[in-house]
Design a protein around this motif. Structure first.
Motif, mmCIF file in Angstrom:
data_model
loop_
_atom_site.group_PDB
_atom_site.id
_atom_site.type_symbol
_atom_site.label_atom_id
_atom_site.label_comp_id
_atom_site.label_asym_id
_atom_site.label_seq_id
_atom_site.Cartn_x
_atom_site.Cartn_y
_atom_site.Cartn_z
ATOM 1 N N PHE A 162 0.851 -1.185 0.000
ATOM 2 C CA PHE A 162 0.000 0.000 0.000
ATOM 3 C C PHE A 162 0.887 1.235 0.000
ATOM 4 N N ILE A 163 0.368 2.311 -0.590
ATOM 5 C CA ILE A 163 1.079 3.576 -0.600
ATOM 6 C C ILE A 163 0.071 4.692 -0.355
ATOM 7 N N LEU A 164 0.479 5.710 0.394
ATOM 8 C CA LEU A 164 -0.375 6.867 0.627
ATOM 9 C C LEU A 164 -0.014 7.956 -0.374
ATOM 10 N N VAL A 165 -1.058 8.583 -0.915
ATOM 11 C CA VAL A 165 -0.895 9.555 -1.991
ATOM 12 C C VAL A 165 -1.545 10.874 -1.591
ATOM 13 N N ASN A 166 -0.894 11.983 -1.916
ATOM 14 C CA ASN A 166 -1.475 13.313 -1.693
ATOM 15 C C ASN A 166 -2.697 13.465 -2.589
ATOM 16 N N SER A 167 -3.859 13.655 -1.984
ATOM 17 C CA SER A 167 -5.105 13.708 -2.755
ATOM 18 C C SER A 167 -5.130 14.866 -3.737
ATOM 19 N N ALA A 168 -4.514 15.977 -3.371
ATOM 20 C CA ALA A 168 -4.570 17.176 -4.211
ATOM 21 C C ALA A 168 -3.626 17.098 -5.405
ATOM 22 N N THR A 169 -2.448 16.512 -5.206
ATOM 23 C CA THR A 169 -1.429 16.519 -6.259
ATOM 24 C C THR A 169 -1.293 15.198 -6.995
ATOM 25 N N GLY A 170 -1.763 14.113 -6.376
ATOM 26 C CA GLY A 170 -1.595 12.797 -6.981
ATOM 27 C C GLY A 170 -0.214 12.215 -6.808
ATOM 28 N N ALA A 171 0.648 12.923 -6.068
ATOM 29 C CA ALA A 171 2.017 12.448 -5.855
ATOM 30 C C ALA A 171 2.080 11.525 -4.656
ATOM 31 N N ALA A 172 3.021 10.589 -4.694
ATOM 32 C CA ALA A 172 3.199 9.685 -3.565
ATOM 33 C C ALA A 172 3.578 10.477 -2.318
ATOM 34 N N PHE A 173 2.893 10.191 -1.219
ATOM 35 C CA PHE A 173 3.175 10.878 0.038
ATOM 36 C C PHE A 173 4.102 10.045 0.914
ATOM 37 N N THR A 174 4.015 8.737 0.777
ATOM 38 C CA THR A 174 4.889 7.817 1.502
ATOM 39 C C THR A 174 5.467 6.808 0.522
ATOM 40 N N THR A 175 6.464 6.091 0.959
ATOM 41 C CA THR A 175 6.895 4.927 0.207
ATOM 42 C C THR A 175 5.912 3.796 0.491
ATOM 43 N N SER A 176 5.981 2.743 -0.281
ATOM 44 C CA SER A 176 5.024 1.658 -0.105
ATOM 45 C C SER A 176 5.332 0.871 1.154
ATOM 46 N N ALA A 177 4.278 0.320 1.743
ATOM 47 C CA ALA A 177 4.400 -0.528 2.926
ATOM 48 C C ALA A 177 3.835 -1.901 2.589
ATOM 49 N N SER A 178 4.575 -2.954 2.931
ATOM 50 C CA SER A 178 4.096 -4.316 2.715
ATOM 51 C C SER A 178 3.426 -4.801 3.991
ATOM 52 N N LEU A 179 2.130 -5.090 3.907
ATOM 53 C CA LEU A 179 1.351 -5.440 5.083
ATOM 54 C C LEU A 179 0.725 -6.826 4.905
ATOM 55 N N THR A 180 0.805 -7.640 5.933
ATOM 56 C CA THR A 180 0.222 -8.976 5.918
ATOM 57 C C THR A 180 -1.120 -8.943 6.628
#
Length: 267
Positions: free
Chosen positions: A218-236
């Protein structure tokens, strides 16, 4: 008010049936059926950066972990220990209706022991479940936790082939955020436009992968700009369960870097 409810063997916020600093041996606890309308169900998580170590009270009566096995006040809850002291599932019970929830620095603290630093009205409904986050940044000038977020935990229609997730944005200074599946900002969007101090609704992952507990990115993205806000996280995550994903910290502060945390909310 002070009874213990177990969804599974683990619990959150052990409630004492005795007076502060007085240990009662062989206490008997009531077995409570899930959703019993005689009670409301609460979970409290401290995500307030710089918060002192505190315990919680409802209407002046200790609500969180009144005693340890040694008969002294427990270590309390702060920003650093919040995750480990609030395990998956489990809620503490209170009576429905209007109450005042407060937080006080633990009595054993070197500075300001017993000082009230948090105060908010709550009005839980009979038979319903809530998670309460203490939010904002603690001020050493005012000695106050400034805000909170109360979320009603409504169980989604779980399916053993799917995983459900929700996003809570409690990162101080954060923009509105999207939750995207994958490791790039242009991946499939699961949740959109979650503002600071707010929670999304549940979103389902219909094809999470093979096995009982597949790994998803999963990755969090800035809603306004569409740019990645965080790096991806691998979650189980295990199929047939619902998980809360929240991001906490202070944007641009090296002492409280943005941190993604998860816990199981329903199964």
């Amino acid at each position: 008010m002070k009874k213990i409810f177990y969804l599974i063997a683990v619990c959150v916020l052990l409630l004492s049936a005795c007076k502060k600093l007085s240990l009662v041996e062989n206490s008997k606890y009531e077995t409570i059926a899930p959703g019993d309308p005689k009670y409301s169900y609460l979970k409290i998580i401290n995500v307030t950066p710089s918060s002192p170590t505190i315990n919680y009270f409802i209407d002046g009566i200790k609500f969180s972990a009144g005693l340890s096995s040694t008969g002294t006040e427990n270590a309390g809850y702060n920003y650093t220990t919040a995750t480990s002291l609030f395990p998956d599932l489990g809620y503490a019970t209170t009576t429905p209706g209007a109450h005042v929830l407060t937080g006080k620095i633990v009595a054993a603290a070197t500075a300001d022991g017993g000082l009230e630093v948090f105060n908010t009205p709550i009005n839980p409904v009979a038979g319903k479940y809530y998670t309460i986050f203490t939010t904002g940044q603690y001020s050493t000038a005012t000695k106050k936790i400034p805000s909170s977020l109360v979320i009603e935990d409504i169980k989604p229609a779980l399916d053993t082939s799917k995983i459900f997730v929700r996003l809570i944005n409690v990162l101080n200074g954060a923009p509105n955020l999207d939750l995207v599946r994958g490791d790039v900002a242009t991946g499939p969007k699961l949740i959109s436009n979650v503002s600071y101090n707010a929670s999304s609704n549940w979103a389902e992952i219909p094809t999470p992968g093979s096995g009982v507990a597949p790994v998803n990115k999963f990755i969090l993205v800035n809603s306004a700009t569409g740019a990645a806000f965080t790096t991806s996280a691998s979650l189980t995550f295990s199929k047939g369960r619902a998980y809360t994903i929240y991001i906490k910290g202070v944007l641009g502060n090296a002492n409280f870097i943005p941190t993604i945390t998860t816990y199981t909310t329903f199964y």
